[in-house]
Design a protein around this motif. Structure first.
Motif, PDB file in Angstrom:
ATOM      1  N   ASP A 106       1.142  -1.175   0.603  1.00 45.51           N
ATOM      2  CA  ASP A 106       0.259   0.358  -0.326  1.00 45.51           C
ATOM      3  C   ASP A 106       0.893   1.147   0.298  1.00 45.51           C
ATOM      4  OD1 ASP A 106      -2.536  -1.242  -0.610  1.00 45.51           O
ATOM      5  OD2 ASP A 106      -2.702  -1.666   1.993  1.00 45.51           O
ATOM      6  N   ASN A 107       2.203   1.546  -0.767  1.00 44.51           N
ATOM      7  CA  ASN A 107       2.846   2.230  -0.649  1.00 44.51           C
ATOM      8  C   ASN A 107       2.937   3.075  -1.275  1.00 44.51           C
ATOM      9  OD1 ASN A 107       4.479   2.217   1.961  1.00 44.51           O
ATOM     10  ND2 ASN A 107       5.274   0.225   1.147  1.00 44.51           N
ATOM     11  N   LEU A 108       2.601   4.383  -2.411  1.00 40.85           N
ATOM     12  CA  LEU A 108       2.876   5.508  -3.256  1.00 40.85           C
ATOM     13  C   LEU A 108       3.920   5.852  -3.919  1.00 40.85           C
ATOM     14  CD1 LEU A 108       1.117   6.920  -5.328  1.00 40.85           C
ATOM     15  CD2 LEU A 108       0.666   8.373  -3.862  1.00 40.85           C
ATOM     16  N   LYS A 109       4.297   5.105  -5.035  1.00 40.55           N
ATOM     17  CA  LYS A 109       5.640   5.348  -5.839  1.00 40.55           C
ATOM     18  C   LYS A 109       5.074   6.227  -7.173  1.00 40.55           C
ATOM     19  CE  LYS A 109       7.513   1.711  -3.133  1.00 40.55           C
ATOM     20  NZ  LYS A 109       8.944   0.200  -3.251  1.00 40.55           N
ATOM     21  N   LEU A 110       6.492   6.876  -7.026  1.00 43.17           N
ATOM     22  CA  LEU A 110       6.081   7.399  -8.387  1.00 43.17           C
ATOM     23  C   LEU A 110       7.453   6.444  -9.436  1.00 43.17           C
ATOM     24  CD1 LEU A 110       6.184  10.223 -10.479  1.00 43.17           C
ATOM     25  CD2 LEU A 110       6.922  11.137  -8.425  1.00 43.17           C
ATOM     26  N   LEU A 111       7.088   6.429 -10.469  1.00 45.34           N
ATOM     27  CA  LEU A 111       8.168   5.995 -11.936  1.00 45.34           C
ATOM     28  C   LEU A 111       8.817   7.142 -12.751  1.00 45.34           C
ATOM     29  CD1 LEU A 111      10.631   4.268 -12.518  1.00 45.34           C
ATOM     30  CD2 LEU A 111       8.897   2.848 -12.945  1.00 45.34           C
ATOM     31  N   ASP A 112       9.861   7.801 -12.779  1.00 46.21           N
ATOM     32  CA  ASP A 112       9.505   8.483 -14.390  1.00 46.21           C
ATOM     33  C   ASP A 112      11.126   8.056 -15.554  1.00 46.21           C
ATOM     34  OD1 ASP A 112       8.642  10.619 -15.410  1.00 46.21           O
ATOM     35  OD2 ASP A 112      10.373  11.201 -15.230  1.00 46.21           O
ATOM     36  N   TYR A 113      10.982   7.676 -16.571  1.00 40.97           N
ATOM     37  CA  TYR A 113      11.832   6.903 -17.430  1.00 40.97           C
ATOM     38  C   TYR A 113      12.340   8.289 -18.128  1.00 40.97           C
ATOM     39  CZ  TYR A 113       7.766   3.545 -18.073  1.00 40.97           C
ATOM     40  OH  TYR A 113       6.750   2.783 -17.139  1.00 40.97           O
ATOM     41  N   LYS A 114      13.652   7.928 -17.914  1.00 37.04           N
ATOM     42  CA  LYS A 114      14.230   8.988 -18.645  1.00 37.04           C
ATOM     43  C   LYS A 114      15.210   8.305 -19.587  1.00 37.04           C
ATOM     44  CE  LYS A 114      12.872  12.940 -16.275  1.00 37.04           C
ATOM     45  NZ  LYS A 114      12.010  13.448 -17.216  1.00 37.04           N
ATOM     46  N   THR A 115      15.557   9.135 -20.604  1.00 39.34           N
ATOM     47  CA  THR A 115      16.579   7.894 -21.813  1.00 39.34           C
ATOM     48  C   THR A 115      17.070   8.501 -22.272  1.00 39.34           C
ATOM     49  OG1 THR A 115      14.600   9.346 -23.691  1.00 39.34           O
ATOM     50  CG2 THR A 115      14.472   7.680 -22.674  1.00 39.34           C
ATOM     51  N   ASP A 116      18.044  10.106 -21.780  1.00 39.38           N
ATOM     52  CA  ASP A 116      18.971  10.819 -21.617  1.00 39.38           C
ATOM     53  C   ASP A 116      20.063   9.728 -22.007  1.00 39.38           C
ATOM     54  OD1 ASP A 116      16.894  12.392 -20.176  1.00 39.38           O
ATOM     55  OD2 ASP A 116      18.354  13.812 -19.791  1.00 39.38           O
ATOM     56  N   TYR A 117      20.748   9.867 -22.331  1.00 36.14           N
ATOM     57  CA  TYR A 117      22.422   9.030 -22.556  1.00 36.14           C
ATOM     58  C   TYR A 117      23.013   9.893 -21.534  1.00 36.14           C
ATOM     59  CZ  TYR A 117      27.210   9.094 -23.090  1.00 36.14           C
ATOM     60  OH  TYR A 117      28.958   8.068 -23.202  1.00 36.14           O
ATOM     61  N   VAL A 118      23.801   9.197 -20.404  1.00 34.29           N
ATOM     62  CA  VAL A 118      24.264   9.162 -18.832  1.00 34.29           C
ATOM     63  C   VAL A 118      25.739   8.471 -19.698  1.00 34.29           C
ATOM     64  CG1 VAL A 118      24.182  10.029 -16.972  1.00 34.29           C
ATOM     65  CG2 VAL A 118      22.361  10.008 -18.303  1.00 34.29           C
ATOM     66  N   GLU A 119      26.538   8.880 -19.067  1.00 37.99           N
ATOM     67  CA  GLU A 119      27.717   7.631 -18.669  1.00 37.99           C
ATOM     68  C   GLU A 119      27.312   7.142 -17.930  1.00 37.99           C
ATOM     69  OE1 GLU A 119      30.919   7.323 -20.187  1.00 37.99           O
ATOM     70  OE2 GLU A 119      29.987   9.258 -21.550  1.00 37.99           O
ATOM     71  N   PRO A 120      27.657   5.726 -17.453  1.00 41.25           N
ATOM     72  CA  PRO A 120      27.519   4.736 -16.632  1.00 41.25           C
ATOM     73  C   PRO A 120      28.250   4.962 -15.081  1.00 41.25           C
ATOM     74  CG  PRO A 120      28.202   3.312 -18.274  1.00 41.25           C
ATOM     75  CD  PRO A 120      28.016   4.906 -18.975  1.00 41.25           C
ATOM     76  N   GLY A 121      28.113   5.097 -14.074  1.00 37.93           N
ATOM     77  CA  GLY A 121      28.797   5.726 -12.840  1.00 37.93           C
ATOM     78  C   GLY A 121      28.361   7.630 -12.826  1.00 37.93           C
ATOM     79  N   ASN A 122      28.012   7.874 -13.784  1.00 38.71           N
ATOM     80  CA  ASN A 122      27.313   9.451 -13.851  1.00 38.71           C
ATOM     81  C   ASN A 122      25.505   9.711 -13.981  1.00 38.71           C
ATOM     82  OD1 ASN A 122      29.967  10.307 -13.846  1.00 38.71           O
ATOM     83  ND2 ASN A 122      29.948  10.667 -15.952  1.00 38.71           N
ATOM     84  N   GLU A 123      25.229   8.801 -12.783  1.00 37.80           N
ATOM     85  CA  GLU A 123      23.628   8.650 -12.709  1.00 37.80           C
ATOM     86  C   GLU A 123      22.907  10.003 -11.911  1.00 37.80           C
ATOM     87  OE1 GLU A 123      26.085   5.943 -11.822  1.00 37.80           O
ATOM     88  OE2 GLU A 123      25.125   4.856 -12.112  1.00 37.80           O
ATOM     89  N   GLN A 124      24.052  10.281 -10.736  1.00 41.46           N
ATOM     90  CA  GLN A 124      23.474  11.937 -10.430  1.00 41.46           C
ATOM     91  C   GLN A 124      23.464  12.993 -11.372  1.00 41.46           C
ATOM     92  OE1 GLN A 124      22.642  11.869  -6.318  1.00 41.46           O
ATOM     93  NE2 GLN A 124      22.822   9.561  -6.849  1.00 41.46           N
ATOM     94  N   GLU A 125      24.144  13.025 -12.163  1.00 40.79           N
ATOM     95  CA  GLU A 125      23.536  13.941 -13.516  1.00 40.79           C
ATOM     96  C   GLU A 125      22.054  13.731 -13.936  1.00 40.79           C
ATOM     97  OE1 GLU A 125      25.409  13.591 -17.078  1.00 40.79           O
ATOM     98  OE2 GLU A 125      27.565  13.660 -16.593  1.00 40.79           O
ATOM     99  N   LEU A 126      21.274  12.742 -13.824  1.00 39.68           N
ATOM    100  CA  LEU A 126      19.684  12.200 -13.843  1.00 39.68           C
ATOM    101  C   LEU A 126      19.247  13.403 -12.708  1.00 39.68           C
ATOM    102  CD1 LEU A 126      19.704   9.485 -15.851  1.00 39.68           C
ATOM    103  CD2 LEU A 126      19.296  11.438 -16.891  1.00 39.68           C
ATOM    104  N   VAL A 127      19.415  13.349 -11.372  1.00 35.62           N
ATOM    105  CA  VAL A 127      18.971  12.982 -10.007  1.00 35.62           C
ATOM    106  C   VAL A 127      19.139  14.773 -10.122  1.00 35.62           C
ATOM    107  CG1 VAL A 127      19.241  12.967  -7.631  1.00 35.62           C
ATOM    108  CG2 VAL A 127      19.712  10.554  -9.295  1.00 35.62           C
ATOM    109  N   LYS A 128      20.253  15.867 -10.401  1.00 35.52           N
ATOM    110  CA  LYS A 128      20.813  16.988 -10.593  1.00 35.52           C
ATOM    111  C   LYS A 128      19.540  17.295 -11.562  1.00 35.52           C
ATOM    112  CE  LYS A 128      23.594  20.009 -10.850  1.00 35.52           C
ATOM    113  NZ  LYS A 128      25.564  20.683 -11.191  1.00 35.52           N
ATOM    114  N   LYS A 129      20.098  16.662 -12.530  1.00 29.87           N
ATOM    115  CA  LYS A 129      18.746  17.506 -14.040  1.00 29.87           C
ATOM    116  C   LYS A 129      17.082  17.505 -13.847  1.00 29.87           C
ATOM    117  CE  LYS A 129      18.051  17.072 -19.322  1.00 29.87           C
ATOM    118  NZ  LYS A 129      18.738  16.644 -20.393  1.00 29.87           N
ATOM    119  N   TYR A 130      16.750  16.421 -12.969  1.00 31.75           N
ATOM    120  CA  TYR A 130      15.534  15.905 -12.864  1.00 31.75           C
ATOM    121  C   TYR A 130      14.743  16.213 -11.115  1.00 31.75           C
ATOM    122  CZ  TYR A 130      15.883  14.714 -18.010  1.00 31.75           C
ATOM    123  OH  TYR A 130      16.218  15.090 -18.965  1.00 31.75           O
TER     124      TYR A 130
END
Length: 165
Positions: A106-130
């Motif tokens: 019963d937990n509410l969760k949110l998921l957003d798909y991102k198709t941006d090119y990101v270098e492996p290990g640079n996931e935080q770029e997506l976090v910062k951007k979005y």
């Protein structure tokens, strides 16, 4: 960008209760082509393995067990557009949330798909951007449903990885 949009469209059309293989992903793409939602050229440009790998991910497994799943739902956000787009505009904005769900607990969760090119290990770029965008989605969802969002995720199609915000 166009390939990302095509992959995003396919992700919207997935049935999370179903098991997928490359043949089933191909059938999904063929249906989109037959309905003239996409062209033959666009169908050939879709990376089926990226979609298949999403269906095998931990988040997809969680979606299989979810009590409720909502895709591409529009919400108005009570935030002036100027706060997001830096334009002199007072109108509230309409956002379309890729996916939110109520998990088996019963937990509410949110998921957003991102198709941006990101270098492996640079996931935080997506976090910062979005992160600001997803914070607004979270607020809109909580306000509309009067329920706390427990987790917010980005699924990086390029990295084939779920990133918790």
């Amino acid at each position: 960008a166009q390939r990302g949009t095509l992959v995003h469209l396919c992700m919207q059309k997935l049935n999370f209760k179903e098991e997928y293989n490359l043949e089933k992903i191909s059938e999904l793409i063929q249906k989109l082509k037959n309905k003239e939602i996409i062209t033959e050229k666009e169908a050939k440009a879709i990376n089926m393995s990226k979609i298949l790998n999403f269906t095998k991910s931990d988040i997809a497994k969680e979606l299989k067990e979810a009590k409720e799943i909502y895709k591409e739902k529009p919400f108005y956000i009570n935030v002036p557009a100027r706060e997001i787009y830096e334009e002199n505009c007072e109108e509230n904005i309409l956002v379309i949330i890729d996916l939110y769900y109520i998990d088996k607990d019963d937990n509410l969760k949110l998921l957003d798909y991102k198709t941006d090119y990101v270098e492996p290990g640079n996931e935080q770029e997506l976090v910062k951007k979005y992160s600001k965008q997803l914070e607004l989605y979270k607020e809109a969802l909580e306000e509309a449903l009067n329920k706390k969002v427990e987790k917010v995720y980005i699924y990086s199609v390029y990295l084939e990885k779920t990133i918790e915000i």
